[in-house]
Design an enzyme around this catalytic site. Structure first.
Site, PDB file in Angstrom:
ATOM      1  N   ASN A  93       0.872  -1.180   0.000  1.00 38.61           N
ATOM      2  CA  ASN A  93       0.000   0.000   0.000  1.00 38.61           C
ATOM      3  C   ASN A  93       0.905   1.224   0.000  1.00 38.61           C
ATOM      4  OD1 ASN A  93      -1.789   2.061   0.499  1.00 38.61           O
ATOM      5  ND2 ASN A  93      -2.217   1.466   2.626  1.00 38.61           N
ATOM      6  N   LYS A 140       0.068   4.267  -0.279  1.00 37.80           N
ATOM      7  CA  LYS A 140      -0.587   5.466   0.277  1.00 37.80           C
ATOM      8  C   LYS A 140      -0.370   6.658  -0.660  1.00 37.80           C
ATOM      9  CE  LYS A 140       0.259   3.493   4.787  1.00 37.80           C
ATOM     10  NZ  LYS A 140       0.192   3.656   6.206  1.00 37.80           N
ATOM     11  N   HIS A 186      -9.456   1.084   5.076  1.00 35.66           N
ATOM     12  CA  HIS A 186      -8.165   1.276   5.754  1.00 35.66           C
ATOM     13  C   HIS A 186      -8.378   2.189   6.965  1.00 35.66           C
ATOM     14  CE1 HIS A 186      -4.047   2.513   6.533  1.00 35.66           C
ATOM     15  NE2 HIS A 186      -3.671   1.443   5.854  1.00 35.66           N
ATOM     16  N   GLU A 246      -6.739   4.543   8.094  1.00 31.36           N
ATOM     17  CA  GLU A 246      -6.511   5.974   7.849  1.00 31.36           C
ATOM     18  C   GLU A 246      -7.775   6.613   7.269  1.00 31.36           C
ATOM     19  OE1 GLU A 246      -2.858   5.633   5.609  1.00 31.36           O
ATOM     20  OE2 GLU A 246      -1.812   5.069   7.442  1.00 31.36           O
ATOM     21  N   GLU A 298      -5.215  -5.214  10.686  1.00 30.79           N
ATOM     22  CA  GLU A 298      -4.225  -4.166  10.874  1.00 30.79           C
ATOM     23  C   GLU A 298      -4.485  -3.447  12.200  1.00 30.79           C
ATOM     24  OE1 GLU A 298      -2.348  -2.844   6.971  1.00 30.79           O
ATOM     25  OE2 GLU A 298      -4.158  -1.677   7.171  1.00 30.79           O
ATOM     26  N   GLY A 316       2.603   2.161  10.735  1.00 30.38           N
ATOM     27  CA  GLY A 316       3.562   3.253  10.594  1.00 30.38           C
ATOM     28  C   GLY A 316       4.294   3.619  11.866  1.00 30.38           C
ATOM     29  N   SER A 350       3.511  -2.223  10.304  1.00 33.48           N
ATOM     30  CA  SER A 350       4.969  -2.243  10.519  1.00 33.48           C
ATOM     31  C   SER A 350       5.615  -3.582  10.153  1.00 33.48           C
ATOM     32  CB  SER A 350       5.305  -1.838  11.956  1.00 33.48           C
ATOM     33  OG  SER A 350       4.911  -0.498  12.191  1.00 33.48           O
ATOM     34  N   GLY A 383       2.840  -1.125   4.220  1.00 33.82           N
ATOM     35  CA  GLY A 383       2.879   0.284   3.848  1.00 33.82           C
ATOM     36  C   GLY A 383       4.303   0.716   3.539  1.00 33.82           C
TER      37      GLY A 383
HETATM   38  C1  PEP Z   1      -0.735   0.134   6.034  1.00 29.10           C
HETATM   39  O1  PEP Z   1      -0.838   1.321   5.837  1.00 29.10           O
HETATM   40  O2  PEP Z   1      -1.621  -0.641   5.628  1.00 29.10           O
HETATM   41  C2  PEP Z   1       0.442  -0.351   6.750  1.00 29.10           C
HETATM   42  C3  PEP Z   1       0.425  -1.585   7.179  1.00 29.10           C
HETATM   43  O3  PEP Z   1       1.451   0.541   6.923  1.00 29.10           O
HETATM   44  P1  PEP Z   1       2.897   0.224   7.557  1.00 29.10           P
HETATM   45  O4  PEP Z   1       3.372  -1.079   6.947  1.00 29.10           O
HETATM   46  O5  PEP Z   1       3.753   1.380   7.137  1.00 29.10           O
HETATM   47  O6  PEP Z   1       2.728   0.097   9.018  1.00 29.10           O
END
Ligand code: PEP
Length: 247
Positions: free
Chosen positions: A9, A11, A93, A95, A163, A169, A208, A229
């Site tokens: 992803n 973003k 998601h 976010e 998630e 993040g 992460s 991400g």
């Molecule tokens: C995401 O945004 O779906 C995500 C898992 O981000 P990150 O891997 O940066 O934590």
């Protein structure tokens, strides 16, 4: 066991020059044994689809509107994503749930819209830190799963991404035992609702995931891949995660 999926992803990251990362990913890993998907910003979907034509990398959107067309300035519909070459779309998601107040009902409608356009929906669910600390993780995840996923789900049209919001993040991740507990809970709920097909529905871990922890997370029971991400932006990082999921 379902075939694993390594999903990136991006973003709101990436200009046209970032297409080089996809070419580098393909060059390093031309025949992965897991499925590989990149969800770039909408502006790159068409050009990335052309780069990925005929190779084992799928391209997806990061969101879609629940309607097919209309007066929704700035939004993109599922048929529009399909028209640009996308075959998947992320919905719900955290976010988007946090920034735009998206509800489970909206995510349910977006998922149905994705299916009507022949897109596979990656439905994101997960608890906040407060909810985890209050011991409400399974309650939250179970509720989001029940309310965000329409009845017509199949192993082909649905992927679930667990998630934990506090892990996205932040560099923090749940322990492997905590990941296993939630994934096993989601599997049980999928089988209760969809019967034997629930065993074939992919459940991704996201939050992460990185080249260092990917091998351990990939080995957790009921983890069928990752939604990644930050570590999907550079081919050199994402290749290691794809290879961990190839094993
Ligand atoms: C995401 O945004 O779906 C995500 C898992 O981000 P990150 O891997 O940066 O934590």
């Amino acid at each position: 066991m379902p075939k694993k999926l390594a999903a990136g992803n991006w973003k709101m990251n990436g200009l046209r020059e970032a297409l080089g990362e996809v070419k580098a990913l393909y060059a390093a890993c031309p025949t992965p044994s897991c499925d590989v998907l990149i969800c770039p910003p909408a502006t790159l979907i068409r050009s990335m689809s052309k780069v990925c034509d005929g190779i084992q990398i799928d391209v997806g959107g990061q969101d879609c509107h629940e309607n097919t067309s209309g007066a929704h300035t700035g939004d993109i519909s599922a048929p529009m994503l399909a028209d640009t070459g996308a075959t998947y779309v992320i919905v719900g998601h955290s976010e988007r749930r946090a920034t735009y107040g998206e509800t489970d009902a909206q995510i349910h409608a977006k998922t149905a819209a994705a299916w009507a356009a022949n897109l596979t929906a990656i439905v994101c669910i997960g608890e906040t830190l407060d909810e985890r600390e209050a011991d409400k993780t399974l309650h939250i995840v179970g509720g989001q799963l029940a309310k965000s996923v329409p009845d017509a789900a199949t192993p082909t049209n649905l992927v679930i991404a667990y998630e934990p919001v506090w892990a996205i993040g932040t560099g923090k991740t749940p322990t492997l035992a905590e990941i296993e507990a939630v994934h096993t809970f989601i599997r049980t709920r999928l089988v209760e609702r969809f019967g034997p097909q629930g065993h074939e529905m992919r459940i991704l871990y996201g939050g992460s995931m990185n080249p260092k922890n990917a091998t351990d997370i990939a080995a957790v029971p009921n983890v069928d891949g990752g939604l990644v991400g930050g570590a999907s932006l550079k081919a050199s990082d994402f290749i290691t995660i794809v290879q961990a999921l190839n094993a």
